[in-house]
Design a protein around this motif. Sequence first.
Motif, mmCIF file in Angstrom:
data_model
loop_
_atom_site.group_PDB
_atom_site.id
_atom_site.type_symbol
_atom_site.label_atom_id
_atom_site.label_comp_id
_atom_site.label_asym_id
_atom_site.label_seq_id
_atom_site.Cartn_x
_atom_site.Cartn_y
_atom_site.Cartn_z
ATOM 1 N N MET A 5 0.848 -1.187 0.000
ATOM 2 C CA MET A 5 0.000 0.000 0.000
ATOM 3 C C MET A 5 0.886 1.239 0.000
ATOM 4 S SD MET A 5 -2.785 1.203 2.846
ATOM 5 C CE MET A 5 -3.863 -0.155 2.478
ATOM 6 N N ALA A 6 0.684 2.117 -0.947
ATOM 7 C CA ALA A 6 1.491 3.326 -1.065
ATOM 8 C C ALA A 6 1.064 4.360 -0.024
ATOM 9 C CB ALA A 6 1.341 3.914 -2.465
ATOM 10 N N VAL A 7 2.043 5.108 0.475
ATOM 11 C CA VAL A 7 1.750 6.167 1.443
ATOM 12 C C VAL A 7 0.717 7.132 0.859
ATOM 13 C CG1 VAL A 7 2.722 8.154 2.668
ATOM 14 C CG2 VAL A 7 3.978 5.993 2.607
ATOM 15 N N SER A 8 0.864 7.437 -0.426
ATOM 16 C CA SER A 8 -0.071 8.381 -1.059
ATOM 17 C C SER A 8 -1.510 7.898 -0.996
ATOM 18 C CB SER A 8 0.325 8.629 -2.514
ATOM 19 O OG SER A 8 0.247 7.430 -3.247
ATOM 20 N N LYS A 9 -1.696 6.575 -0.917
ATOM 21 C CA LYS A 9 -3.052 6.019 -0.885
ATOM 22 C C LYS A 9 -3.715 6.164 0.484
ATOM 23 C CE LYS A 9 -2.928 4.101 -5.059
ATOM 24 N NZ LYS A 9 -2.459 5.158 -5.923
ATOM 25 N N ILE A 10 -2.914 6.359 1.533
ATOM 26 C CA ILE A 10 -3.520 6.481 2.862
ATOM 27 C C ILE A 10 -3.391 7.880 3.461
ATOM 28 C CG2 ILE A 10 -3.334 4.028 3.383
ATOM 29 C CD1 ILE A 10 -0.981 4.715 5.223
ATOM 30 N N VAL A 11 -2.766 8.811 2.705
ATOM 31 C CA VAL A 11 -2.718 10.200 3.175
ATOM 32 C C VAL A 11 -4.112 10.787 2.970
ATOM 33 C CG1 VAL A 11 -1.779 12.494 2.731
ATOM 34 C CG2 VAL A 11 -0.264 10.522 2.724
ATOM 35 N N GLN A 12 -4.704 11.214 4.075
ATOM 36 C CA GLN A 12 -6.043 11.791 4.024
ATOM 37 C C GLN A 12 -5.992 13.206 4.589
ATOM 38 O OE1 GLN A 12 -8.983 9.219 5.931
ATOM 39 N NE2 GLN A 12 -7.550 7.532 5.698
ATOM 40 N N PRO A 13 -6.592 14.168 3.912
ATOM 41 C CA PRO A 13 -6.556 15.554 4.394
ATOM 42 C C PRO A 13 -6.969 15.713 5.853
ATOM 43 C CG PRO A 13 -7.462 15.489 2.191
ATOM 44 C CD PRO A 13 -7.275 14.051 2.627
ATOM 45 N N LYS A 14 -7.936 14.937 6.316
ATOM 46 C CA LYS A 14 -8.396 15.096 7.700
ATOM 47 C C LYS A 14 -7.370 14.587 8.710
ATOM 48 C CE LYS A 14 -11.165 10.985 7.048
ATOM 49 N NZ LYS A 14 -12.469 10.493 6.760
ATOM 50 N N LEU A 15 -6.323 13.898 8.249
ATOM 51 C CA LEU A 15 -5.281 13.395 9.135
ATOM 52 C C LEU A 15 -3.995 14.224 9.057
ATOM 53 C CD1 LEU A 15 -5.669 9.535 8.521
ATOM 54 C CD2 LEU A 15 -6.774 10.952 10.276
ATOM 55 N N VAL A 16 -4.062 15.369 8.407
ATOM 56 C CA VAL A 16 -2.890 16.247 8.273
ATOM 57 C C VAL A 16 -3.098 17.484 9.140
ATOM 58 C CG1 VAL A 16 -1.485 17.606 6.669
ATOM 59 C CG2 VAL A 16 -2.460 15.418 5.921
ATOM 60 N N LYS A 17 -2.114 17.763 9.990
ATOM 61 C CA LYS A 17 -2.191 18.919 10.889
ATOM 62 C C LYS A 17 -1.002 19.839 10.633
ATOM 63 C CE LYS A 17 -5.888 17.586 12.787
ATOM 64 N NZ LYS A 17 -7.098 18.294 12.435
ATOM 65 N N PHE A 18 -1.288 21.112 10.476
ATOM 66 C CA PHE A 18 -0.245 22.106 10.221
ATOM 67 C C PHE A 18 -0.120 23.012 11.439
ATOM 68 C CE2 PHE A 18 1.592 25.942 8.396
ATOM 69 C CZ PHE A 18 2.626 25.400 7.645
ATOM 70 N N ASN A 19 1.121 23.242 11.879
ATOM 71 C CA ASN A 19 1.401 24.063 13.064
ATOM 72 C C ASN A 19 0.726 23.509 14.318
ATOM 73 O OD1 ASN A 19 3.220 25.800 11.919
ATOM 74 N ND2 ASN A 19 1.684 27.329 11.382
ATOM 75 N N LEU A 20 0.851 22.209 14.503
ATOM 76 C CA LEU A 20 0.340 21.547 15.702
ATOM 77 C C LEU A 20 1.113 22.067 16.916
ATOM 78 C CD1 LEU A 20 -1.534 19.037 16.586
ATOM 79 C CD2 LEU A 20 0.635 17.831 16.736
ATOM 80 N N VAL A 21 0.392 22.513 17.914
ATOM 81 C CA VAL A 21 1.024 23.049 19.127
ATOM 82 C C VAL A 21 1.117 21.935 20.171
ATOM 83 C CG1 VAL A 21 0.853 24.742 20.985
ATOM 84 C CG2 VAL A 21 0.166 25.372 18.654
ATOM 85 N N ALA A 22 2.359 21.577 20.502
ATOM 86 C CA ALA A 22 2.615 20.552 21.517
ATOM 87 C C ALA A 22 3.992 20.834 22.105
ATOM 88 C CB ALA A 22 2.575 19.169 20.885
ATOM 89 N N ASN A 23 4.173 20.487 23.374
ATOM 90 C CA ASN A 23 5.464 20.782 24.005
ATOM 91 C C ASN A 23 6.272 19.530 24.328
ATOM 92 O OD1 ASN A 23 4.000 19.811 26.116
ATOM 93 N ND2 ASN A 23 4.037 21.678 27.337
ATOM 94 N N SER A 24 5.781 18.353 23.887
ATOM 95 C CA SER A 24 6.516 17.121 24.149
ATOM 96 C C SER A 24 6.118 16.050 23.138
ATOM 97 C CB SER A 24 6.225 16.614 25.557
ATOM 98 O OG SER A 24 4.881 16.158 25.634
ATOM 99 N N ARG A 25 6.927 15.000 23.081
ATOM 100 C CA ARG A 25 6.641 13.850 22.232
ATOM 101 C C ARG A 25 5.281 13.257 22.610
ATOM 102 N NH1 ARG A 25 6.779 8.405 22.682
ATOM 103 N NH2 ARG A 25 7.292 8.595 24.875
ATOM 104 N N ASP A 26 5.063 13.080 23.915
ATOM 105 C CA ASP A 26 3.802 12.499 24.379
ATOM 106 C C ASP A 26 2.600 13.344 23.979
ATOM 107 O OD1 ASP A 26 5.153 10.349 25.476
ATOM 108 O OD2 ASP A 26 5.096 11.126 27.519
ATOM 109 N N ALA A 27 2.745 14.663 24.041
ATOM 110 C CA ALA A 27 1.637 15.551 23.670
ATOM 111 C C ALA A 27 1.328 15.444 22.173
ATOM 112 C CB ALA A 27 1.955 16.992 24.055
ATOM 113 N N VAL A 28 2.367 15.307 21.353
ATOM 114 C CA VAL A 28 2.160 15.153 19.907
ATOM 115 C C VAL A 28 1.395 13.859 19.643
ATOM 116 C CG1 VAL A 28 3.292 14.786 17.674
ATOM 117 C CG2 VAL A 28 4.220 16.483 19.267
#
Length: 151
Positions: free
Chosen positions: A1-24
């Motif tokens: 399965m190609a990555v392009s086939k499972i990239v969905q706009p609703k799963l893309v976040k731009f400028n996600l605000v988080a202060n740790s790995r766990d928060a991300v």
Amino acid sequence: MAVSKIVQPKLVKFNLVANSRDAVIDQLADVYLENGVISDKQKYIEAVNEREVEGTTGIGGGIAIPHGKAETVTKSAVAIAKLAHPVEWNALDDKPVSYVFLLAIPDDGDNEHLKLLSELASTLMDDDVREKLESASSKEDLEKIFMERGN
């Protein structure tokens, strides 16, 4: 399965605000839960954290590819986040991470898991892709990088 086939706009976040790995991971797991990719957030996060204990998923160059394979995953997916501020990830190059590609793999998806990881890693090693990531100024720019690649 190609990555392009499972990239969905609703799963893309731009400028996600988080202060740790766990928060991300927590915020991206919320996105998965809201979109029916996982049925149990806590079990999925446990699977991701178990994998992180085995070795860092911070591959260097400001990129991390955490992943979890669990029975709570209903379908393979990749959530993509460009972080508003880099976070510490214990990456191989000891630099913080700005781009996170969180994979969700169903429990029975062994081959699929390896193929997706391999394709994603090789895509992210491409200098052209890295340049496009750096110059992305919107959620749509991020989506386009991966949609262009796998057809």
